[in-house]
Write a protein that holds these residues in place. Structure first.
Motif, PDB file in Angstrom:
ATOM      1  N   GLU A 131       9.747   1.863 -13.348  1.00  0.00           N
ATOM      2  CA  GLU A 131       8.627   2.250 -13.908  1.00  0.00           C
ATOM      3  C   GLU A 131       7.425   1.413 -13.686  1.00  0.00           C
ATOM      4  OE1 GLU A 131       8.479   2.882 -18.636  1.00  0.00           O
ATOM      5  OE2 GLU A 131       7.976   0.993 -18.296  1.00  0.00           O
ATOM      6  N   ILE A 132       6.181   2.112 -13.294  1.00  0.00           N
ATOM      7  CA  ILE A 132       5.228   1.487 -12.689  1.00  0.00           C
ATOM      8  C   ILE A 132       4.109   1.553 -13.737  1.00  0.00           C
ATOM      9  CG2 ILE A 132       3.438   1.279 -10.847  1.00  0.00           C
ATOM     10  CD1 ILE A 132       5.708   3.288  -9.229  1.00  0.00           C
ATOM     11  N   GLU A 133       3.553   0.375 -14.030  1.00  0.00           N
ATOM     12  CA  GLU A 133       2.132   0.388 -14.812  1.00  0.00           C
ATOM     13  C   GLU A 133       1.203  -0.154 -13.795  1.00  0.00           C
ATOM     14  OE1 GLU A 133       0.996   0.382 -18.125  1.00  0.00           O
ATOM     15  OE2 GLU A 133       2.817   1.044 -18.857  1.00  0.00           O
ATOM     16  N   LEU A 134       0.133   0.887 -13.754  1.00  0.00           N
ATOM     17  CA  LEU A 134      -0.704   0.295 -12.538  1.00  0.00           C
ATOM     18  C   LEU A 134      -2.282   0.788 -12.879  1.00  0.00           C
ATOM     19  CD1 LEU A 134      -1.966   3.238 -11.023  1.00  0.00           C
ATOM     20  CD2 LEU A 134       0.196   3.540 -10.397  1.00  0.00           C
ATOM     21  N   THR A 135      -3.196  -0.006 -12.360  1.00  0.00           N
ATOM     22  CA  THR A 135      -4.622   0.216 -12.809  1.00  0.00           C
ATOM     23  C   THR A 135      -5.235   0.747 -11.340  1.00  0.00           C
ATOM     24  OG1 THR A 135      -4.601  -1.680 -14.324  1.00  0.00           O
ATOM     25  CG2 THR A 135      -6.774  -0.882 -13.331  1.00  0.00           C
ATOM     26  N   SER A 136      -5.932   2.205 -11.310  1.00  0.00           N
ATOM     27  CA  SER A 136      -6.430   2.425 -10.434  1.00  0.00           C
ATOM     28  C   SER A 136      -7.945   1.810 -10.227  1.00  0.00           C
ATOM     29  CB  SER A 136      -6.775   3.950 -10.662  1.00  0.00           C
ATOM     30  OG  SER A 136      -7.731   4.448  -9.740  1.00  0.00           O
ATOM     31  N   LEU A 137      -8.161   1.185  -8.966  1.00  0.00           N
ATOM     32  CA  LEU A 137      -9.612   0.457  -8.832  1.00  0.00           C
ATOM     33  C   LEU A 137     -10.662   1.610  -8.646  1.00  0.00           C
ATOM     34  CD1 LEU A 137      -7.907  -2.554  -7.031  1.00  0.00           C
ATOM     35  CD2 LEU A 137      -8.371  -2.463  -9.486  1.00  0.00           C
ATOM     36  N   LEU A 138     -10.399   2.746  -8.231  1.00  0.00           N
ATOM     37  CA  LEU A 138     -11.354   3.763  -7.997  1.00  0.00           C
ATOM     38  C   LEU A 138     -11.877   4.118  -9.246  1.00  0.00           C
ATOM     39  CD1 LEU A 138      -9.510   5.634  -4.849  1.00  0.00           C
ATOM     40  CD2 LEU A 138     -11.353   3.837  -4.927  1.00  0.00           C
ATOM     41  N   ARG A 139     -10.647   4.570 -10.226  1.00  0.00           N
ATOM     42  CA  ARG A 139     -11.190   5.289 -11.434  1.00  0.00           C
ATOM     43  C   ARG A 139     -11.385   4.079 -12.535  1.00  0.00           C
ATOM     44  NH1 ARG A 139      -6.591   8.829 -10.297  1.00  0.00           N
ATOM     45  NH2 ARG A 139      -7.231  10.063  -8.573  1.00  0.00           N
TER      46      ARG A 139
ATOM     47  N   ARG B 248       0.861   4.992 -16.482  1.00  0.00           N
ATOM     48  CA  ARG B 248       2.083   4.942 -16.202  1.00  0.00           C
ATOM     49  C   ARG B 248       2.849   6.020 -15.359  1.00  0.00           C
ATOM     50  NH1 ARG B 248       5.495   3.274 -21.444  1.00  0.00           N
ATOM     51  NH2 ARG B 248       4.436   1.149 -20.673  1.00  0.00           N
ATOM     52  N   VAL B 249       3.858   5.411 -14.418  1.00  0.00           N
ATOM     53  CA  VAL B 249       4.338   6.289 -13.346  1.00  0.00           C
ATOM     54  C   VAL B 249       5.818   6.048 -13.372  1.00  0.00           C
ATOM     55  CG1 VAL B 249       4.552   7.389 -11.062  1.00  0.00           C
ATOM     56  CG2 VAL B 249       2.223   6.423 -11.929  1.00  0.00           C
ATOM     57  N   ASN B 250       6.834   7.174 -13.548  1.00  0.00           N
ATOM     58  CA  ASN B 250       8.155   6.927 -13.318  1.00  0.00           C
ATOM     59  C   ASN B 250       8.660   7.464 -11.893  1.00  0.00           C
ATOM     60  OD1 ASN B 250       8.857   5.789 -15.895  1.00  0.00           O
ATOM     61  ND2 ASN B 250       8.174   7.641 -17.060  1.00  0.00           N
ATOM     62  N   CYS B 251       9.511   6.650 -11.310  1.00  0.00           N
ATOM     63  CA  CYS B 251       9.946   7.015 -10.005  1.00  0.00           C
ATOM     64  C   CYS B 251      11.588   7.193  -9.957  1.00  0.00           C
ATOM     65  CB  CYS B 251       9.352   6.159  -9.087  1.00  0.00           C
ATOM     66  SG  CYS B 251       7.536   6.254  -8.516  1.00  0.00           S
TER      67      CYS B 251
ATOM     68  N   VAL C  94      15.907   9.343  -4.936  1.00  0.00           N
ATOM     69  CA  VAL C  94      16.688  10.328  -4.802  1.00  0.00           C
ATOM     70  C   VAL C  94      17.617  10.186  -3.532  1.00  0.00           C
ATOM     71  CG1 VAL C  94      15.312  12.205  -6.184  1.00  0.00           C
ATOM     72  CG2 VAL C  94      14.965  12.034  -3.800  1.00  0.00           C
ATOM     73  N   THR C  95      16.799   9.359  -2.663  1.00  0.00           N
ATOM     74  CA  THR C  95      17.813   8.900  -1.538  1.00  0.00           C
ATOM     75  C   THR C  95      17.248   7.594  -1.116  1.00  0.00           C
ATOM     76  OG1 THR C  95      16.389   9.879   0.332  1.00  0.00           O
ATOM     77  CG2 THR C  95      17.947  11.311  -0.626  1.00  0.00           C
ATOM     78  N   PRO C  96      17.910   6.751  -0.334  1.00  0.00           N
ATOM     79  CA  PRO C  96      17.444   5.563   0.169  1.00  0.00           C
ATOM     80  C   PRO C  96      15.927   5.613   0.506  1.00  0.00           C
ATOM     81  CG  PRO C  96      19.738   5.892   0.761  1.00  0.00           C
ATOM     82  CD  PRO C  96      19.384   7.284   0.105  1.00  0.00           C
ATOM     83  N   SER C  97      15.711   6.658   1.160  1.00  0.00           N
ATOM     84  CA  SER C  97      14.510   6.651   1.781  1.00  0.00           C
ATOM     85  C   SER C  97      13.397   7.664   0.993  1.00  0.00           C
ATOM     86  CB  SER C  97      14.270   7.180   3.285  1.00  0.00           C
ATOM     87  OG  SER C  97      15.221   8.416   3.280  1.00  0.00           O
ATOM     88  N   GLN C  98      13.395   8.242   0.061  1.00  0.00           N
ATOM     89  CA  GLN C  98      12.733   9.098  -0.839  1.00  0.00           C
ATOM     90  C   GLN C  98      12.597   8.748  -2.320  1.00  0.00           C
ATOM     91  OE1 GLN C  98      13.257  13.343  -0.318  1.00  0.00           O
ATOM     92  NE2 GLN C  98      11.683  13.713  -2.132  1.00  0.00           N
ATOM     93  N   LEU C  99      11.391   8.676  -2.744  1.00  0.00           N
ATOM     94  CA  LEU C  99      11.285   8.488  -4.334  1.00  0.00           C
ATOM     95  C   LEU C  99      10.489   9.649  -4.709  1.00  0.00           C
ATOM     96  CD1 LEU C  99       9.837   4.916  -4.362  1.00  0.00           C
ATOM     97  CD2 LEU C  99      11.852   5.544  -5.493  1.00  0.00           C
ATOM     98  N   ASN C 100      10.763  10.032  -6.047  1.00  0.00           N
ATOM     99  CA  ASN C 100      10.228  11.311  -6.316  1.00  0.00           C
ATOM    100  C   ASN C 100       9.413  10.682  -7.670  1.00  0.00           C
ATOM    101  OD1 ASN C 100      10.842  13.039  -4.697  1.00  0.00           O
ATOM    102  ND2 ASN C 100      12.520  13.927  -5.780  1.00  0.00           N
ATOM    103  N   CYS C 101       8.279  10.631  -7.889  1.00  0.00           N
ATOM    104  CA  CYS C 101       7.539  10.015  -9.015  1.00  0.00           C
ATOM    105  C   CYS C 101       6.802  11.310  -9.915  1.00  0.00           C
ATOM    106  CB  CYS C 101       6.378   9.092  -8.541  1.00  0.00           C
ATOM    107  SG  CYS C 101       7.312   8.121  -7.523  1.00  0.00           S
ATOM    108  N   THR C 102       6.460  10.969 -11.090  1.00  0.00           N
ATOM    109  CA  THR C 102       5.918  11.668 -11.943  1.00  0.00           C
ATOM    110  C   THR C 102       4.817  10.680 -12.990  1.00  0.00           C
ATOM    111  OG1 THR C 102       7.717  13.319 -12.005  1.00  0.00           O
ATOM    112  CG2 THR C 102       6.164  13.425 -13.824  1.00  0.00           C
ATOM    113  N   SER C 103       3.736  10.880 -12.924  1.00  0.00           N
ATOM    114  CA  SER C 103       2.731  10.105 -13.740  1.00  0.00           C
ATOM    115  C   SER C 103       2.593  10.596 -15.071  1.00  0.00           C
ATOM    116  CB  SER C 103       1.241  10.376 -13.176  1.00  0.00           C
ATOM    117  OG  SER C 103       0.703  11.706 -13.387  1.00  0.00           O
ATOM    118  N   SER C 104       2.127   9.756 -16.050  1.00  0.00           N
ATOM    119  CA  SER C 104       2.075  10.204 -17.340  1.00  0.00           C
ATOM    120  C   SER C 104       1.534  11.329 -17.680  1.00  0.00           C
ATOM    121  CB  SER C 104       1.601   8.843 -18.205  1.00  0.00           C
ATOM    122  OG  SER C 104       0.229   8.400 -17.854  1.00  0.00           O
ATOM    123  N   THR C 105       0.427  11.779 -16.776  1.00  0.00           N
ATOM    124  CA  THR C 105      -0.393  13.096 -17.016  1.00  0.00           C
ATOM    125  C   THR C 105       0.579  14.057 -16.635  1.00  0.00           C
ATOM    126  OG1 THR C 105      -1.420  12.621 -14.959  1.00  0.00           O
ATOM    127  CG2 THR C 105      -2.389  11.957 -17.059  1.00  0.00           C
TER     128      THR C 105
END
Length: 120
Positions: A80-88, A93-96, A99-110
């Motif tokens: 689980e990632i809590e992040l601040t966008s410096l651009l916006r 919050r993003v959950n990732c 799925v494999t040792p070399s791939q992350l599938n992520c979904t943001s709170s939106t």
């Protein structure tokens, strides 16, 4: 066999064992594939870094910081990632899921979905 002969053979065996040398070669440690830590890249070339609970996203061309925050491991394959966008100047919050040792599938709170690939 007499005792002198046994002692001589044992001494010879110990001497030969002591003469053996092992050669060691230094190798870079292989990246851990069972952890989220390290660098990941999205299809646009943006690099996300996960180190010791700290998260950063940077551009590849100028290494400019785009987002920063913290992450926590929910399970061995979920973060689980809590992040601040410096651009916006927004926090999200993003959950990732790894799925494999070399791939992350992520979904943001939106609800936005994206994938990251482990950077070699």
């Amino acid at each position: 066999m007499n005792t002198t002969r046994i002692v001589a053979i044992a001494t010879l065996a110990l001497t030969l064992a002591a003469c053996q040398t092992e050669t060691y070669s230094y190798r870079e440690p292989a990246p851990r594939q069972d952890t989220i830590e390290g660098q990941w890249v999205d299809p646009n070339g943006i690099i996300s870094s996960f180190y010791n609970g700290r998260f950063e996203t940077r551009t590849t061309d100028s290494n400019s910081l785009l987002a920063e925050g913290n992450y926590r491991q929910i399970s061995p394959r979920t973060v689980e990632i809590e992040l601040t966008s410096l651009l916006r100047n927004t926090t999200s919050r993003v959950n990732c899921a790894m799925v494999t040792p070399s791939q992350l599938n992520c979904t943001s709170s939106t609800g936005a979905q994206f994938s990251l690939a482990r950077r070699a």
